[in-house]
Design a protein around this motif. Structure first.
Motif, mmCIF file in Angstrom:
data_model
loop_
_atom_site.group_PDB
_atom_site.id
_atom_site.type_symbol
_atom_site.label_atom_id
_atom_site.label_comp_id
_atom_site.label_asym_id
_atom_site.label_seq_id
_atom_site.Cartn_x
_atom_site.Cartn_y
_atom_site.Cartn_z
ATOM 1 N N VAL A 40 0.842 -1.191 0.000
ATOM 2 C CA VAL A 40 0.000 0.000 0.000
ATOM 3 C C VAL A 40 0.879 1.243 0.000
ATOM 4 O O VAL A 40 2.050 1.200 0.364
ATOM 5 N N GLY A 41 0.283 2.362 -0.401
ATOM 6 C CA GLY A 41 1.026 3.615 -0.412
ATOM 7 C C GLY A 41 0.382 4.608 -1.350
ATOM 8 O O GLY A 41 -0.430 4.238 -2.202
ATOM 9 N N PRO A 42 0.741 5.879 -1.223
ATOM 10 C CA PRO A 42 0.136 6.918 -2.057
ATOM 11 C C PRO A 42 0.573 6.810 -3.512
ATOM 12 O O PRO A 42 1.559 6.129 -3.833
ATOM 13 N N SER A 43 -0.157 7.484 -4.389
ATOM 14 C CA SER A 43 0.225 7.527 -5.797
ATOM 15 C C SER A 43 1.619 8.140 -5.929
ATOM 16 O O SER A 43 1.965 9.095 -5.227
ATOM 17 N N GLY A 44 2.421 7.566 -6.818
ATOM 18 C CA GLY A 44 3.765 8.073 -7.035
ATOM 19 C C GLY A 44 4.792 7.599 -6.026
ATOM 20 O O GLY A 44 5.938 8.061 -6.025
ATOM 21 N N SER A 45 4.403 6.646 -5.172
ATOM 22 C CA SER A 45 5.317 6.186 -4.127
ATOM 23 C C SER A 45 6.276 5.092 -4.599
ATOM 24 O O SER A 45 7.210 4.742 -3.894
ATOM 25 N N LYS A 196 0.935 -20.647 -2.650
ATOM 26 C CA LYS A 196 1.632 -19.691 -3.503
ATOM 27 C C LYS A 196 2.062 -18.484 -2.669
ATOM 28 O O LYS A 196 1.496 -18.205 -1.603
ATOM 29 N N ALA A 197 3.041 -17.763 -3.162
ATOM 30 C CA ALA A 197 3.378 -16.461 -2.595
ATOM 31 C C ALA A 197 2.653 -15.424 -3.436
ATOM 32 O O ALA A 197 2.731 -15.460 -4.663
ATOM 33 N N ALA A 198 1.926 -14.519 -2.804
ATOM 34 C CA ALA A 198 1.166 -13.524 -3.547
ATOM 35 C C ALA A 198 1.462 -12.126 -3.022
ATOM 36 O O ALA A 198 1.565 -11.909 -1.811
ATOM 37 N N ILE A 199 1.588 -11.187 -3.965
ATOM 38 C CA ILE A 199 1.809 -9.783 -3.638
ATOM 39 C C ILE A 199 0.752 -8.982 -4.373
ATOM 40 O O ILE A 199 0.620 -9.086 -5.598
ATOM 41 N N MET A 200 -0.001 -8.190 -3.637
ATOM 42 C CA MET A 200 -1.077 -7.389 -4.219
ATOM 43 C C MET A 200 -0.832 -5.914 -3.943
ATOM 44 O O MET A 200 -0.738 -5.492 -2.793
ATOM 45 N N ASP A 212 -2.215 -11.501 4.769
ATOM 46 C CA ASP A 212 -1.432 -11.949 5.924
ATOM 47 C C ASP A 212 -0.505 -10.861 6.450
ATOM 48 O O ASP A 212 -0.245 -10.780 7.654
ATOM 49 N N ARG A 213 0.001 -10.038 5.537
ATOM 50 C CA ARG A 213 0.923 -8.977 5.927
ATOM 51 C C ARG A 213 0.660 -7.744 5.077
ATOM 52 O O ARG A 213 0.231 -7.859 3.927
ATOM 53 N N ILE A 214 0.957 -6.574 5.640
ATOM 54 C CA ILE A 214 0.821 -5.313 4.916
ATOM 55 C C ILE A 214 2.181 -4.610 4.921
ATOM 56 O O ILE A 214 2.823 -4.471 5.968
ATOM 57 N N VAL A 215 2.602 -4.192 3.736
ATOM 58 C CA VAL A 215 3.861 -3.454 3.595
ATOM 59 C C VAL A 215 3.543 -2.109 2.957
ATOM 60 O O VAL A 215 2.863 -2.046 1.922
ATOM 61 N N ARG A 216 3.996 -1.048 3.581
ATOM 62 C CA ARG A 216 3.756 0.294 3.051
ATOM 63 C C ARG A 216 4.988 0.777 2.292
ATOM 64 O O ARG A 216 6.123 0.599 2.745
ATOM 65 N N GLU A 218 6.615 4.210 0.632
ATOM 66 C CA GLU A 218 6.523 5.664 0.609
ATOM 67 C C GLU A 218 7.900 6.222 0.307
ATOM 68 O O GLU A 218 8.908 5.807 0.903
ATOM 69 N N ASN A 219 7.945 7.133 -0.677
ATOM 70 C CA ASN A 219 9.221 7.711 -1.118
ATOM 71 C C ASN A 219 10.222 6.621 -1.493
ATOM 72 O O ASN A 219 11.425 6.759 -1.248
ATOM 73 N N GLY A 220 9.708 5.518 -2.046
ATOM 74 C CA GLY A 220 10.579 4.462 -2.543
ATOM 75 C C GLY A 220 11.059 3.475 -1.501
ATOM 76 O O GLY A 220 11.803 2.546 -1.832
ATOM 77 N N SER A 221 10.665 3.630 -0.241
ATOM 78 C CA SER A 221 11.119 2.733 0.825
ATOM 79 C C SER A 221 9.979 1.838 1.290
ATOM 80 O O SER A 221 8.822 2.285 1.368
ATOM 81 N N LEU A 222 10.299 0.589 1.620
ATOM 82 C CA LEU A 222 9.317 -0.372 2.105
ATOM 83 C C LEU A 222 9.398 -0.498 3.626
ATOM 84 O O LEU A 222 10.495 -0.597 4.179
ATOM 85 N N HIS A 223 8.215 -0.528 4.268
ATOM 86 C CA HIS A 223 8.172 -0.692 5.716
ATOM 87 C C HIS A 223 6.991 -1.595 6.070
ATOM 88 O O HIS A 223 5.860 -1.356 5.636
ATOM 89 N N GLU A 224 7.258 -2.625 6.859
ATOM 90 C CA GLU A 224 6.197 -3.519 7.302
ATOM 91 C C GLU A 224 5.266 -2.766 8.251
ATOM 92 O O GLU A 224 5.711 -2.013 9.123
#
Length: 228
Positions: A40-45, A196-200, A212-216, A218-224
């Protein structure tokens, strides 16, 4: 559970005139068999760039990406195309079904593209997947399907090549709240059932309880995202 997808210290940058634009910065993500992860994250992230690199559609500037046991960051374009056919299933914003093919034929076409496969066994597999997805009439054409049914067909199509990884790009974008939730629920069930491993990638917060998990991002960085 085995690791099906691994992104390690991935950076993606572009030249924009004299400046360098960094879209992803040292991104790390590991997804195991049977895990469903939402990005998840804002447009342009950087979500679209992340998904393109994860799906072997775009090369990273630095870092590594592995699908199953295959490191793909040094693959040629031909090797990437072959890997996508063998290891990755895609679910898009719109189902992108071919209007002149029946529901069953939408899945069979994956068999036609593949080589050295038992066509009879693949047809039986297609019928089984469609039935499991709640689609009992396999001879319907897309024009007679609801938006949610079309997306179920696209989920079946994504599973046809028995991929290690399923990548879903805003699969609820064209659906109302009820149908969107139902589609992601079906996707989650199939991910867990088939390990399967799935990324949405999604903007739809209403479906986040299904993952199962949410990763945000923002500004190109991933944070659980820690869940309460």
């Amino acid at each position: 559970m085995s690791v099906k997808f691994k992104m390690t210290d991935v950076t993606k940058s572009y030249k924009d005139g004299k400046e360098t634009k960094v879209v992803l910065k040292n991104a790390n993500l590991e997804v195991r068999a049977g895990e469903f992860v939402a990005i998840v994250g804002p447009s342009g992230s950087g979500k679209s760039t992340f998904l393109a690199i994860a799906g072997a559609l775009l090369s990273a500037t630095s870092g590594s990406v592995a699908i199953g046991v295959e490191r793909i960051d040094a693959y040629s374009q031909a090797q990437r195309t072959d890997l996508r056919m063998r290891k990755i299933g895609f679910v898009f914003q719109s189902a992108q079904l071919l209007p002149y093919l029946t529901v069953l034929e939408q899945l069979q076409v994956i068999t036609e593209i593949g080589k050295g496969k038992d066509k009879k066994a693949q047809t039986a597999k297609a019928r089984h997947l469609l039935t499991a997805l709640g689609l009992t009439d396999h001879h319907q054409y897309p024009a007679s399907l609801s938006g949610g049914e079309k997306q179920r067909v696209s989920i079946g199509r994504a599973l046809m090549n028995n991929p290690d990884v399923i990548l879903a790009d805003e699969p609820t974008a064209s659906l109302d709240a009820t149908r969107g939730y139902q589609v992601v629920q079906v996707l989650a069930e199939e991910v867990h059932r088939h390990q399967k491993a799935a990324i949405m990638v999604t903007h739809d917060e209403r479906v986040l309880p299904l993952v199962d998990r949410i990763v945000r991002i923002e500004n190109g960085s991933l944070h659980e995202v820690k869940r309460s």
